[in-house]
Design a protein around this motif. Sequence first.
Motif, mmCIF file in Angstrom:
data_model
loop_
_atom_site.group_PDB
_atom_site.id
_atom_site.type_symbol
_atom_site.label_atom_id
_atom_site.label_comp_id
_atom_site.label_asym_id
_atom_site.label_seq_id
_atom_site.Cartn_x
_atom_site.Cartn_y
_atom_site.Cartn_z
ATOM 1 N N MET A 10 0.841 -1.192 0.000
ATOM 2 C CA MET A 10 0.000 0.000 0.000
ATOM 3 C C MET A 10 0.879 1.245 0.000
ATOM 4 O O MET A 10 2.050 1.175 0.352
ATOM 5 C CB MET A 10 -0.950 0.017 1.201
ATOM 6 C CG MET A 10 -0.279 0.196 2.545
ATOM 7 S SD MET A 10 -1.414 0.297 3.916
ATOM 8 C CE MET A 10 -2.108 1.898 3.696
ATOM 9 N N GLU A 11 0.275 2.350 -0.388
ATOM 10 C CA GLU A 11 0.976 3.624 -0.371
ATOM 11 C C GLU A 11 0.586 4.379 0.891
ATOM 12 O O GLU A 11 -0.581 4.415 1.272
ATOM 13 C CB GLU A 11 0.599 4.453 -1.603
ATOM 14 C CG GLU A 11 1.379 5.735 -1.720
ATOM 15 C CD GLU A 11 0.990 6.523 -2.959
ATOM 16 O OE1 GLU A 11 1.035 7.765 -2.887
ATOM 17 O OE2 GLU A 11 0.631 5.887 -3.964
ATOM 18 N N VAL A 12 1.571 4.980 1.559
ATOM 19 C CA VAL A 12 1.312 5.748 2.776
ATOM 20 C C VAL A 12 0.910 7.159 2.345
ATOM 21 O O VAL A 12 1.723 7.915 1.833
ATOM 22 C CB VAL A 12 2.550 5.787 3.690
ATOM 23 C CG1 VAL A 12 2.251 6.585 4.949
ATOM 24 C CG2 VAL A 12 2.997 4.382 4.036
ATOM 25 N N THR A 13 -0.357 7.500 2.567
ATOM 26 C CA THR A 13 -0.856 8.820 2.175
ATOM 27 C C THR A 13 -0.498 9.853 3.239
ATOM 28 O O THR A 13 -0.190 9.506 4.385
ATOM 29 C CB THR A 13 -2.384 8.789 1.992
ATOM 30 O OG1 THR A 13 -2.979 8.477 3.260
ATOM 31 C CG2 THR A 13 -2.796 7.766 0.948
ATOM 32 N N ASP A 14 -0.548 11.125 2.848
ATOM 33 C CA ASP A 14 -0.267 12.200 3.801
ATOM 34 C C ASP A 14 -1.280 12.207 4.937
ATOM 35 O O ASP A 14 -0.937 12.456 6.093
ATOM 36 C CB ASP A 14 -0.271 13.558 3.093
ATOM 37 C CG ASP A 14 0.931 13.720 2.168
ATOM 38 O OD1 ASP A 14 1.958 13.031 2.402
ATOM 39 O OD2 ASP A 14 0.855 14.535 1.230
ATOM 40 N N ALA A 15 -2.539 11.929 4.617
ATOM 41 C CA ALA A 15 -3.579 11.914 5.646
ATOM 42 C C ALA A 15 -3.311 10.819 6.670
ATOM 43 O O ALA A 15 -3.432 11.043 7.885
ATOM 44 C CB ALA A 15 -4.950 11.699 5.006
ATOM 45 N N LEU A 16 -2.920 9.643 6.205
ATOM 46 C CA LEU A 16 -2.623 8.529 7.100
ATOM 47 C C LEU A 16 -1.413 8.853 7.970
ATOM 48 O O LEU A 16 -1.416 8.614 9.173
ATOM 49 C CB LEU A 16 -2.368 7.265 6.279
ATOM 50 C CG LEU A 16 -2.273 5.948 7.019
ATOM 51 C CD1 LEU A 16 -3.549 5.677 7.805
ATOM 52 C CD2 LEU A 16 -2.020 4.821 6.035
ATOM 53 N N ARG A 17 -0.405 9.458 7.367
ATOM 54 C CA ARG A 17 0.800 9.849 8.103
ATOM 55 C C ARG A 17 0.459 10.903 9.162
ATOM 56 O O ARG A 17 0.904 10.818 10.307
ATOM 57 C CB ARG A 17 1.839 10.397 7.126
ATOM 58 C CG ARG A 17 3.151 10.764 7.765
ATOM 59 C CD ARG A 17 4.080 11.467 6.799
ATOM 60 N NE ARG A 17 4.097 10.855 5.479
ATOM 61 C CZ ARG A 17 5.096 10.120 5.010
ATOM 62 N NH1 ARG A 17 6.161 9.927 5.742
ATOM 63 N NH2 ARG A 17 5.038 9.601 3.799
ATOM 64 N N ASP A 18 -0.370 11.900 8.804
ATOM 65 C CA ASP A 18 -0.748 12.953 9.749
ATOM 66 C C ASP A 18 -1.526 12.412 10.934
ATOM 67 O O ASP A 18 -1.274 12.788 12.085
ATOM 68 C CB ASP A 18 -1.566 14.038 9.039
ATOM 69 C CG ASP A 18 -0.737 14.830 8.036
ATOM 70 O OD1 ASP A 18 0.516 14.772 8.123
ATOM 71 O OD2 ASP A 18 -1.340 15.496 7.171
ATOM 72 N N VAL A 19 -2.482 11.523 10.653
ATOM 73 C CA VAL A 19 -3.285 10.943 11.737
ATOM 74 C C VAL A 19 -2.389 10.129 12.667
ATOM 75 O O VAL A 19 -2.496 10.212 13.901
ATOM 76 C CB VAL A 19 -4.428 10.075 11.167
ATOM 77 C CG1 VAL A 19 -5.074 9.233 12.247
ATOM 78 C CG2 VAL A 19 -5.463 10.939 10.483
ATOM 79 N N THR A 20 -1.482 9.359 12.084
ATOM 80 C CA THR A 20 -0.585 8.530 12.897
ATOM 81 C C THR A 20 0.339 9.399 13.741
ATOM 82 O O THR A 20 0.534 9.127 14.930
ATOM 83 C CB THR A 20 0.243 7.600 11.989
ATOM 84 O OG1 THR A 20 -0.647 6.868 11.148
ATOM 85 C CG2 THR A 20 1.068 6.641 12.810
ATOM 86 N N GLU A 21 0.884 10.465 13.154
ATOM 87 C CA GLU A 21 1.741 11.370 13.929
ATOM 88 C C GLU A 21 0.978 12.000 15.084
ATOM 89 O O GLU A 21 1.499 12.139 16.189
ATOM 90 C CB GLU A 21 2.320 12.461 13.024
ATOM 91 C CG GLU A 21 3.466 11.993 12.169
ATOM 92 C CD GLU A 21 4.006 13.065 11.248
ATOM 93 O OE1 GLU A 21 3.504 14.211 11.279
ATOM 94 O OE2 GLU A 21 4.928 12.753 10.487
ATOM 95 N N LYS A 22 -0.274 12.392 14.830
ATOM 96 C CA LYS A 22 -1.086 13.004 15.874
ATOM 97 C C LYS A 22 -1.339 12.013 17.008
ATOM 98 O O LYS A 22 -1.215 12.353 18.189
ATOM 99 C CB LYS A 22 -2.420 13.479 15.286
ATOM 100 C CG LYS A 22 -3.314 14.162 16.282
ATOM 101 C CD LYS A 22 -4.605 14.615 15.657
ATOM 102 C CE LYS A 22 -5.509 15.232 16.716
ATOM 103 N NZ LYS A 22 -6.876 15.346 16.256
ATOM 104 N N LYS A 23 -1.683 10.777 16.662
ATOM 105 C CA LYS A 23 -1.953 9.759 17.690
ATOM 106 C C LYS A 23 -0.682 9.407 18.464
ATOM 107 O O LYS A 23 -0.716 9.256 19.683
ATOM 108 C CB LYS A 23 -2.527 8.496 17.047
ATOM 109 C CG LYS A 23 -3.835 8.685 16.340
ATOM 110 C CD LYS A 23 -4.978 8.795 17.289
ATOM 111 C CE LYS A 23 -6.278 8.884 16.497
ATOM 112 N NZ LYS A 23 -7.441 8.897 17.330
ATOM 113 N N LEU A 24 0.442 9.268 17.751
ATOM 114 C CA LEU A 24 1.693 8.913 18.421
ATOM 115 C C LEU A 24 2.254 10.060 19.257
ATOM 116 O O LEU A 24 3.013 9.836 20.190
ATOM 117 C CB LEU A 24 2.738 8.451 17.402
ATOM 118 C CG LEU A 24 2.498 7.088 16.770
ATOM 119 C CD1 LEU A 24 3.522 6.812 15.683
ATOM 120 C CD2 LEU A 24 2.521 5.981 17.813
ATOM 121 N N SER A 25 1.860 11.295 18.936
ATOM 122 C CA SER A 25 2.326 12.431 19.728
ATOM 123 C C SER A 25 1.802 12.349 21.162
ATOM 124 O O SER A 25 2.370 12.936 22.075
ATOM 125 C CB SER A 25 1.910 13.748 19.079
ATOM 126 O OG SER A 25 0.511 13.927 19.160
#
Length: 178
Positions: A10-25
């Motif tokens: 799969m391709e890692v989209t910007d939206a998926l990356r942003d949500v993951t960064e927010k949750k991991l923060s």
Amino acid sequence: MKMNYTGKNMEVTDALRDVTEKKLSKLEKYFQSDISGNVTFGTEKNRKIIEVTINLPGTILRAEESSDDMYASIDKTVDILERQVRKHKTKLQKRYRNNETIRFDNVPSLTKEEEEDKPKLVRRKRFGLKPMSSEEAILQMELLRHNFFVFMDADTEEVSVVYKRKDGNYGLIEPDFN
């Protein structure tokens, strides 16, 4: 946290990356300095899989979760990592007394109920190690219906472990004393 994002099938989209960064923060409150790690997104059939590995000096926090929805998997993974930090608080405190990488004032202590639910060592087993090949060890593991088998590698004369992976294949753990 500095995370490396990769995708399997799969391709890692910007939206998926942003949500993951927010949750991991949400986990950043537990760490003193910049911590690095890896986030791997994947799909197998209809399952959405996320694997997060956070590298601390001397230890690794790791969580892997799969479900039908990637965002649900992300939430579950963050919960698992937070539980690991809380569960291993005292062990981590002893290890990092001088090395300030974890903020222990932000790690809540286990409640009495959680302490009672904590797994305990309930059995100790001793057995002789017979030299054998990894193929023999896999056969022995299957005969015993275990998920892993400890054996003496006939070639290297070192203790090794074979284990059954979630995908149905086998893995081999060999010691590295370097």
